[in-house]
Design a protein around this motif. Structure first.
Motif: not given
Length: 312
Positions: A4-11, A32-36
């Motif tokens: 899967g693909y990891f979405l980095s909300c920090e950047e 998908l992963w997504i950070s919080d």
């Protein structure tokens, strides 16, 4: 093993996150992963959009599963609110949403002026919060008088056909036990086969195990190292510091101890897919069912294209 693909909300901005998600699905990434986060780790990263807004937007552009990696439903957001957000997200994604949870970091959770508890207390709070959320997902009115949370006649009306799955992030032995006992799956960012084995032996059985890592695609390894060191030196901050430092400027201070050579050793940098292959193999050997890759820096399209041609 699913990739899967990891979405980095920090950047990344909301528009860039949506762009990456669409490109990842088109390339063949399976989920998908997504950070919080409320704050980024440092000012250089420079973003932190509200994850639940992004998850709603994702439902309109992708059809692959989405997991939060991870949400902390114990301080910044009360478990009643997290339960409602997760339920709506599961409805929008037709049941393809997974609530990944953990005990969080002071960086994000101290913002309302609450005391930052020690790790054991946070784990206790997490367990109670999951209990509250699962009661709310049954669709009845809930009144709860617990050690950490109070709920007064609350009911969630917009519910998915099945309650959201709850995957638990865990690194220490106590957290692994909780994850195995009450989690629907396990989340980690370390390809540690011993931890996976403990999760399965303590009751996790054949529940899904998700892992993830970051890479930095760039035209050369040296340029990738420079980008990674500029944006993500916090990934080299050791021990429990990542859980207790309260602001991006404190991470910037601690990250001064992290050198480019340290980043070169710990992050896959540059255009060569061989390093990514080695990382993927480590997770596969450790027994992970799913692994998620995030990009550091501006060259996320190139990383997605590399995965399309080399791994997907």
């Amino acid at each position: 093993m699913r990739i899967g693909y990891f979405l980095s909300c920090e950047e990344y901005t909301p528009a860039q996150l949506i762009e990456q998600a669409k490109a990842a699905q088109d390339a063949g990434f399976q989920s998908l992963w997504i950070s919080d986060h409320f704050h980024p780790w440092n000012d250089e990263q420079g973003q932190s959009p509200f994850v639940w807004s992004i998850i709603g937007a994702l439902s309109q552009v992708v059809s692959i599963p989405v997991t939060t990696a991870v949400t902390c439903p114990i301080i910044r957001m009360h478990p009643t609110v997290t339960a409602q957000a997760a339920a709506t997200s599961a409805v929008l994604h037709d049941g393809r949403f997974v609530l990944g949870v953990g005990t969080g970091e002071a960086l994000n959770e101290h913002i309302n002026g609450d005391r930052w508890p020690f790790a054991d207390e946070r784990l206790e709070m997490l367990e109670e919060s999951i209990e509250v959320m699962r009661e709310l997902w049954k669709g009845d009115f809930v009144t709860h008088r617990g050690r950490h949370y109070q709920v007064d006649q609350a009911r969630i009306y917009t519910l998915p056909a099945e309650p959201p799955k709850v995957y638990i992030s865990a690194f220490g032995p106590k957290a692994i036990e909780v994850a195995a006992r009450i989690g629907d799956g396990y989340v980690s960012t370390t390809p540690d086969g011993d931890l996976v084995g403990k999760f399965r032996d303590l009751g996790g059985g054949d529940k899904p195990v998700q892992g993830g890592f970051k890479g930095c695609w760039a035209p050369s390894e040296d340029e990738g190292v420079r980008i990674a060191h500029r944006l993500w030196p916090n990934s080299g901050v050791p021990g429990e510091l990542s859980q207790v430092l309260p602001s991006p400027r404190h991470f910037e201070q601690a990250s001064q101890l992290v050198t480019e050579d340290m980043m070169r050793e710990s992050v896959v940098c540059g255009p060569d897919p061989a390093g990514h292959a080695r990382q993927l193999q480590q997770y596969e050997k450790a027994g992970f069912d799913e692994v998620y890759i995030a990009n550091m820096g501006p060259h996320y399209s190139e990383l997605i294209d590399m995965y399309r041609s080399e791994f997907l």
